[in-house]
Design a protein around this motif. Structure first.
Motif, mmCIF file in Angstrom:
data_model
loop_
_atom_site.group_PDB
_atom_site.id
_atom_site.type_symbol
_atom_site.label_atom_id
_atom_site.label_comp_id
_atom_site.label_asym_id
_atom_site.label_seq_id
_atom_site.Cartn_x
_atom_site.Cartn_y
_atom_site.Cartn_z
ATOM 1 N N LEU A 178 46.882 44.600 53.555
ATOM 2 C CA LEU A 178 45.449 44.870 53.443
ATOM 3 C C LEU A 178 44.826 44.017 52.343
ATOM 4 N N LEU A 179 45.502 43.922 51.202
ATOM 5 C CA LEU A 179 44.991 43.092 50.112
ATOM 6 C C LEU A 179 44.867 41.637 50.539
ATOM 7 N N LEU A 180 45.854 41.160 51.267
ATOM 8 C CA LEU A 180 45.805 39.780 51.744
ATOM 9 C C LEU A 180 44.621 39.583 52.681
ATOM 10 N N ALA A 204 41.462 39.524 50.607
ATOM 11 C CA ALA A 204 41.344 38.250 49.893
ATOM 12 C C ALA A 204 40.828 37.149 50.807
ATOM 13 N N VAL A 205 41.262 37.173 52.059
ATOM 14 C CA VAL A 205 40.779 36.174 53.025
ATOM 15 C C VAL A 205 39.341 36.451 53.417
ATOM 16 N N ALA A 206 39.046 37.701 53.773
ATOM 17 C CA ALA A 206 37.700 38.043 54.253
ATOM 18 C C ALA A 206 36.651 37.856 53.171
ATOM 19 N N SER A 207 36.992 38.113 51.923
ATOM 20 C CA SER A 207 36.030 37.980 50.829
ATOM 21 C C SER A 207 35.797 36.537 50.412
ATOM 22 N N GLY A 208 36.653 35.639 50.864
ATOM 23 C CA GLY A 208 36.541 34.236 50.481
ATOM 24 C C GLY A 208 37.377 33.865 49.279
ATOM 25 N N ALA A 209 37.914 34.856 48.568
ATOM 26 C CA ALA A 209 38.688 34.576 47.355
ATOM 27 C C ALA A 209 39.909 33.722 47.658
ATOM 28 N N ALA A 210 40.606 34.020 48.763
ATOM 29 C CA ALA A 210 41.803 33.257 49.110
ATOM 30 C C ALA A 210 41.474 31.791 49.379
ATOM 31 N N PHE A 211 40.335 31.529 50.017
ATOM 32 C CA PHE A 211 39.950 30.152 50.313
ATOM 33 C C PHE A 211 39.615 29.387 49.034
ATOM 34 N N ILE A 212 38.993 30.065 48.079
ATOM 35 C CA ILE A 212 38.673 29.419 46.804
ATOM 36 C C ILE A 212 39.954 29.070 46.053
ATOM 37 N N PHE A 263 50.020 47.654 44.956
ATOM 38 C CA PHE A 263 49.049 46.934 45.783
ATOM 39 C C PHE A 263 47.822 47.771 46.153
ATOM 40 N N TRP A 264 47.223 48.420 45.174
ATOM 41 C CA TRP A 264 45.966 49.112 45.417
ATOM 42 C C TRP A 264 44.820 48.101 45.420
ATOM 43 N N ARG A 265 43.760 48.398 46.159
ATOM 44 C CA ARG A 265 42.669 47.431 46.329
ATOM 45 C C ARG A 265 42.042 46.954 45.010
ATOM 46 N N PRO A 266 41.776 47.829 44.031
ATOM 47 C CA PRO A 266 41.159 47.336 42.786
ATOM 48 C C PRO A 266 41.998 46.306 42.045
ATOM 49 N N TYR A 267 43.296 46.197 42.379
ATOM 50 C CA TYR A 267 44.130 45.193 41.726
ATOM 51 C C TYR A 267 43.609 43.785 41.984
ATOM 52 N N LEU A 268 42.851 43.601 43.075
ATOM 53 C CA LEU A 268 42.305 42.277 43.381
ATOM 54 C C LEU A 268 41.305 41.809 42.331
ATOM 55 N N PHE A 269 40.705 42.744 41.602
ATOM 56 C CA PHE A 269 39.774 42.345 40.547
ATOM 57 C C PHE A 269 40.463 41.466 39.497
ATOM 58 N N ALA A 270 41.767 41.677 39.315
ATOM 59 C CA ALA A 270 42.490 40.879 38.328
ATOM 60 C C ALA A 270 42.532 39.401 38.705
ATOM 61 N N LEU A 271 42.292 39.079 39.973
ATOM 62 C CA LEU A 271 42.272 37.678 40.413
ATOM 63 C C LEU A 271 40.913 37.023 40.207
ATOM 64 N N VAL A 272 39.885 37.813 39.913
ATOM 65 C CA VAL A 272 38.527 37.271 39.791
ATOM 66 C C VAL A 272 38.415 36.190 38.719
ATOM 67 N N PRO A 273 39.003 36.356 37.513
ATOM 68 C CA PRO A 273 38.918 35.266 36.536
ATOM 69 C C PRO A 273 39.454 33.942 37.063
#
Length: 521
Positions: free
Chosen positions: A281-283, A286-294, A333-343
């Motif tokens: 789900l996290l993956l 990450a793809v749907a939000s555009g973060a993975a592409f960046i 792998f909880w969803r808010p963990y993705l915030f750590a990738l924002v920086p």
């Protein structure tokens, strides 16, 4: 469309993005507290440090600065006030992301201030989209969303310090900025232990600048000592607080860092079906939000980015590598963990947007797509959850307990859900409000069994998780539960609620038909 957007004043774009980041998290200000937020609030309210217990009545694997922030926030505006703090922090994060992008271009030698400002504006838009997206978490105020504004701000002022040194400006302001960067980078770990990106980035750009002969060895040492001095402030304050209150340093270390290795062993020993599903789900998010592409874009266009500036490229890749590794090693792998990738996403986006060719244009289109997807996801979530389709069962049950219980009653929820305990207004005599610490520190449930069999047995016991869960972990407590308790209703989800034998209380009414507000009862 993109051509028209490029003509808008970048300062206006950054300001509107910051406001949007705050406003899009506004629905969360009215939504009931989640399990972590409620648990942190309970820990803060019962905070009485002891030599072998960092927080006293309850146990949690979080640093004291986070619990202190929750305690102050709760004292100011109640338990939901921390949501406002997180929303304002999201706005500050957007501003810091734009400023970081501008400083990165300045470090890379970009002399066109208008172009640097536009790059910062696009970075701000992407940051706002990620921090307010319902795909990740537009509601809960936890360590990740509270800490990443400090991380990105440390990028910003750290780069300012380095740019001043590169441009041979007076040393004193640069040293002060370096100290501020170190302070914020370490303070972020006081809100979530794995937010180390500020330290990684700062060390990488300092060493890289020296290797590329951008600064002298003397300047490297001065800025490093300044950052170290700033970083020692929160560390010294935390250690000093522990010693002042008689808390053993081993107790502090274990709660903040040591526990994670023991917890990871527990996670890996259990079935991996649920964590694997959450990881997928996290993956997908990450793809749907555009973060993975960046993130992938920097690798795909590594030569162009390297030509822009090798030091920033290495520092950015180091941040992405460390943060991604930390996420993978979390195991949950909880969803808010993705915030750590924002920086890391902020740094990658700034590099891609700074390249003066088709890479920047593609990145701009990706930012627009990320904004559209984020707004759509947030709109769907808001309509669904505020239409009352699925009010939280735990909160309703807690409010029902509040109506039925007497003031001196206590409650234990087997299976977590501290929001139920908080909503009930009752205390829990069991120190574990979360399931992972329970499974790690009370693996055979001997502490819980002694509690149920002893004189301080809770008035109420809710079996939120079936006894068969986690390999039948609850089997040892079932004889005492069935002997000393009587079934006294169930939650909306069918979880049994037990009342201590001999006690008389009104019938439990969790109002499963939707009567009453899930917030107010």
């Amino acid at each position: 469309m993109l051509a028209r957007l490029r003509k808008v004043d970048p300062r206006l774009v950054v300001a509107l993005s910051a406001v949007a980041a705050v406003v899009l998290r506004f629905p969360g200000l009215l939504y009931p507290l989640g399990s972590d937020e409620a648990g942190f609030t309970l820990v803060a309210r019962e905070w009485h440090p002891q030599p072998t217990s960092l927080y006293g009545a309850y146990w949690v694997d979080r640093p004291p600065p986070l619990i202190a922030m929750v305690k102050v926030s709760d004292a100011i505006g109640g338990p939901l006030f921390i949501r406002l703090v997180a929303a304002l922090g999201a706005g500050a994060l957007v501003v810091a992301a734009a400023a970081t992008a501008r400083q990165m271009l300045r470090f890379a030698g970009e002399t066109d201030t208008a172009y640097a400002a536009r790059t910062g504006a696009w970075t701000a838009v992407l940051t706002a989209a990620l921090t307010s997206s319902a795909m990740i978490d537009p509601v809960m105020a936890k360590g990740e969303i509270l800490g990443i504004p400090l991380v990105v701000t440390s990028f910003w002022i750290g780069l300012r310090a380095l740019n001043r040194a590169v441009e041979h400006r007076p040393d004193l302001p640069a040293l002060a900025l370096a100290a501020g960067a170190g302070l914020l980078a370490v303070l972020a770990q006081g809100l979530k232990q794995n937010l180390v990106a500020g330290l990684v980035f700062g060390a990488a750009v300092l060493v890289g600048a020296r290797v590329r002969h951008r600064i002298t060895t003397t300047t490297l040492v001065r800025l490093s000592l300044g950052a170290l001095a700033g970083g020692l402030v929160p560390v010294g304050a935390t250690v000093g607080w522990a010693l002042w209150n008689g808390v053993l340093l081993h107790t502090l270390w274990y709660a903040v860092y040591g526990f994670r290795s023991d917890a990871l062993e527990v996670i890996t020993a259990q079935s991996q079906q649920a964590p694997a599903s959450r990881a997928l789900l996290l993956l997908g998010i990450a793809v749907a939000s555009g973060a993975a592409f960046i993130l992938a874009g920097v690798l795909l266009h590594r030569r162009r980015v390297w030509r822009l500036d090798p030091v920033l490229t290495v520092a950015t890749l180091a941040v992405v590598l460390v943060d991604t590794t930390s996420l993978v090693l979390s195991g949950s792998f909880w969803r808010p963990y993705l915030f750590a990738l924002v920086p890391g996403v902020v740094l990658c986006a700034a590099l891609l947007l700074a390249v003066r060719d088709y890479v920047a244009r593609r990145t701009e289109r990706l930012v627009v797509a990320a904004v559209v997807v984020s707004l759509a996801a947030t709109a769907v979530w808001t309509v669904r959850d505020y239409a009352g389709v699925a009010p939280p069962d735990a909160t309703r049950t807690g409010l029902a307990l509040h109506r039925a219980a007497e003031p001196d009653d206590t409650v234990v929820v087997y299976g977590g859900h501290a929001e139920l305990v908080l909503a009930s207004g009752l205390r829990s005599p069991y120190r574990h409000l979360w399931t992972l610490p329970m499974r790690t520190l009370d693996p055979d449930l001997s502490q819980l069994q002694d509690l149920l069999e002893g004189p301080d047995a809770p008035t109420w016991f809710i079996l939120w998780v079936p006894e068969s869960s986690w390999g039948g972990l609850a089997a040892p407590i079932m004889p005492a539960l069935l002997e000393r308790y009587e079934l006294h209703g169930e939650t909306c989800g069918g979880h049994p609620v037990y009342l201590l034998e001999g006690e008389q209380r009104p019938e439990l009414d969790p109002r499963c038909d939707g009567r009453g507000s899930p917030l107010l009862g």
